[in-house]
Design a protein around this motif. Sequence first.
Motif, PDB file in Angstrom:
ATOM      1  N   CYS A 107     -34.405 -22.872  -9.764  1.00  0.00           N
ATOM      2  CA  CYS A 107     -33.649 -24.106 -10.042  1.00  0.00           C
ATOM      3  C   CYS A 107     -34.444 -25.247  -9.431  1.00  0.00           C
ATOM      4  CB  CYS A 107     -32.273 -24.066  -9.393  1.00  0.00           C
ATOM      5  SG  CYS A 107     -31.301 -22.641  -9.880  1.00  0.00           S
TER       6      CYS A 107
ATOM      7  N   THR B 119     -32.969 -27.772  -7.961  1.00  0.00           N
ATOM      8  CA  THR B 119     -32.221 -28.059  -6.733  1.00  0.00           C
ATOM      9  C   THR B 119     -31.300 -26.860  -6.496  1.00  0.00           C
ATOM     10  OG1 THR B 119     -32.265 -30.448  -7.061  1.00  0.00           O
ATOM     11  CG2 THR B 119     -30.449 -29.592  -5.736  1.00  0.00           C
ATOM     12  N   TYR B 120     -31.271 -26.352  -5.279  1.00  0.00           N
ATOM     13  CA  TYR B 120     -30.387 -25.215  -5.017  1.00  0.00           C
ATOM     14  C   TYR B 120     -29.040 -25.703  -4.483  1.00  0.00           C
ATOM     15  CZ  TYR B 120     -34.303 -22.367  -6.150  1.00  0.00           C
ATOM     16  OH  TYR B 120     -35.328 -21.804  -6.860  1.00  0.00           O
ATOM     17  N   CYS B 121     -28.019 -25.491  -5.308  1.00  0.00           N
ATOM     18  CA  CYS B 121     -26.679 -25.959  -4.950  1.00  0.00           C
ATOM     19  C   CYS B 121     -26.142 -25.056  -3.846  1.00  0.00           C
ATOM     20  CB  CYS B 121     -25.759 -25.876  -6.164  1.00  0.00           C
ATOM     21  SG  CYS B 121     -26.491 -26.625  -7.625  1.00  0.00           S
TER      22      CYS B 121
ATOM     23  N   ALA C 184     -30.496 -17.024  -6.956  1.00  0.00           N
ATOM     24  CA  ALA C 184     -31.082 -18.345  -7.195  1.00  0.00           C
ATOM     25  C   ALA C 184     -32.060 -18.713  -6.080  1.00  0.00           C
ATOM     26  CB  ALA C 184     -29.986 -19.395  -7.310  1.00  0.00           C
TER      27      ALA C 184
ATOM     28  N   GLY D  26     -29.223 -18.720 -15.496  1.00  0.00           N
ATOM     29  CA  GLY D  26     -30.218 -18.440 -14.467  1.00  0.00           C
ATOM     30  C   GLY D  26     -29.549 -18.349 -13.110  1.00  0.00           C
ATOM     31  N   GLY D  27     -30.175 -18.972 -12.068  1.00  0.00           N
ATOM     32  CA  GLY D  27     -31.170 -20.025 -12.105  1.00  0.00           C
ATOM     33  C   GLY D  27     -30.888 -21.082 -13.182  1.00  0.00           C
ATOM     34  N   ASP D  28     -31.855 -21.909 -13.399  1.00  0.00           N
ATOM     35  CA  ASP D  28     -31.681 -22.976 -14.379  1.00  0.00           C
ATOM     36  C   ASP D  28     -32.740 -22.860 -15.468  1.00  0.00           C
ATOM     37  OD1 ASP D  28     -31.390 -25.349 -15.809  1.00  0.00           O
ATOM     38  OD2 ASP D  28     -30.484 -26.319 -14.055  1.00  0.00           O
TER      39      ASP D  28
ATOM     40  N   ARG E 258     -27.951 -27.196 -14.857  1.00  0.00           N
ATOM     41  CA  ARG E 258     -27.562 -28.356 -14.032  1.00  0.00           C
ATOM     42  C   ARG E 258     -28.667 -29.429 -14.084  1.00  0.00           C
ATOM     43  NH1 ARG E 258     -24.035 -30.451 -10.123  1.00  0.00           N
ATOM     44  NH2 ARG E 258     -24.764 -30.548  -7.978  1.00  0.00           N
TER      45      ARG E 258
ATOM     46  N   HIS F 115     -23.174 -29.196 -15.491  1.00  0.00           N
ATOM     47  CA  HIS F 115     -22.424 -28.912 -14.262  1.00  0.00           C
ATOM     48  C   HIS F 115     -22.381 -30.168 -13.379  1.00  0.00           C
ATOM     49  CE1 HIS F 115     -22.400 -26.029 -10.467  1.00  0.00           C
ATOM     50  NE2 HIS F 115     -21.549 -27.010 -10.357  1.00  0.00           N
TER      51      HIS F 115
HETATM   52  S1  SF4 Z   1     -27.939 -21.489 -10.652  1.00  0.00           S
HETATM   53 FE1  SF4 Z   1     -26.906 -23.419 -11.116  1.00  0.00          FE
HETATM   54  S2  SF4 Z   1     -25.360 -23.657  -9.516  1.00  0.00           S
HETATM   55 FE2  SF4 Z   1     -26.855 -22.098  -8.826  1.00  0.00          FE
HETATM   56  S3  SF4 Z   1     -28.336 -23.262  -7.618  1.00  0.00           S
HETATM   57 FE3  SF4 Z   1     -29.123 -23.127  -9.677  1.00  0.00          FE
HETATM   58  S4  SF4 Z   1     -28.439 -25.015 -10.662  1.00  0.00           S
HETATM   59 FE4  SF4 Z   1     -27.199 -24.749  -8.836  1.00  0.00          FE
END
Ligand code: SF4
Length: 447
Positions: A150, A152-154, A163, A195-197, A227, A255
């Motif tokens: 990703c 950015t890691y939420c 992730a 994913g992930g993204d 996201r 998201h």
């Molecule tokens: S999978 Fe989605 S919610 Fe999870 S860290 Fe990645 S962007 Fe954020």
Amino acid sequence: MSSLSRSGGVSSRCEAISSPIADDEPPPLCDVATPRRLCSDSWNDWRWQIRHRIRTVQQLVTRFPSLQHASDLSPVMGKYPLAITPYYASLIRRADKTDPIFQMCVPQLAELNDPPFLSSDPLEECHDMPVPGLVHRYPDRALLIATTTCSTYCRHCTRKRVAGTRETTISKRRLEQTVAYLREHPEIHDVIVSGGDPLTLSTEHLEEVLASLRQVPSVQIIRIGTRVPVVLPQRITEDLCAMLRKYHPIWINTHFNHPYEITPESSEACTRLADAGVPLGNQSVLLRGVNDQPQIIEQLCRKLVSIRVRPYYLYQCDLVRGVEHFRTPLSRGIEIMEYLRGRLSGLAIPTFVVDAPHGGGKIPVLPTYVVSQSPTQTVLRNYEGMLIAYPEPQDRIAEPVDAPSDVSAPSVWDLAAGHHSHIKPAQATRLMRREAHCSVGPLPETF
Ligand code: SF4
């Protein structure tokens, strides 16, 4: 939004930062802490954004000097990685837990406090994977984890177990296995690329995935869960949109969790996707201290609709390790749904769902609108508290209800028995407005 350029690149950072700020809020820290060089072409290059992500404690402290005296976050980051794009970091207004963007992307020690009922995979996705990375739970749908990366890691991620723990993408061999499984299961009509993204993949790599899925005749709809429009809107380029257009019907669920995330850049990204014919939905997560106020969700939903994104789901936080500090009581979600009904059009109201543990799937949770039922009447409650008897079809009524009624104070029972058709709350604004209009005479039948 008037400052958006439809044909050019994403609006410059300098123009963009003023729009989403309420009058009484401080501006994003970008104003005071970001070197002017960021207001350059590099800023609008998504690969530059990825290369310049905040990834270490040192980079975090450099970006937010007030954090130098904060607790050591290394143990958290050893377990759950840190990554924040410069763009998303620029949306932070206060470098502390009162800031919703800060909360969603900066690690906190609370991520290490796990009650025993949490697990790393509460939805038991790993138990429903006939091919590694392909979750087949519902009869007609499957979810493909195309990458573990990703931008950015939420901190509230439900797939914290994968992730970013290793930044990998789907291999050619795995993609072939996925396609083979889908061919063997023509009942699967809908594949969600997740994913992930998946929008962190290069356009070429993502096209390989989409083209492979499109080889399977029974796959009708491809959805992408991402996201990126929120944390890396620069990624939504004309090239990407042109590629997506080739594989329609493509749907995207994004998201957004907070109105501060709706900026000129993210609006522009959604506009591009919508103009490319991609229907957009939004999946928010209810997060304590971030968006668990009814007015925040109301504002978020209004803004989403204005940028052509349909609020789709509002999720109760999953029982996943590392996110307990974000969890709200289930009743908070019900309160919020009660607040939204009547204030927003149905188009702007998401469905509040619990994604049930043990792979139980999504369960919608609603305030109670059915108050009582008899064979003749169903008693419904509207958002104002008005109680209304809805008569059942005449030919299906078994027998009339016969019982005494106290006409001076009708009750719910009187509605269910068919003695009254409704009970009005005394103070409902709408009804008082109606009475005021009646005092000046009825409206003409034609306008
Ligand atoms: S999978 Fe989605 S919610 Fe999870 S860290 Fe990645 S962007 Fe954020």
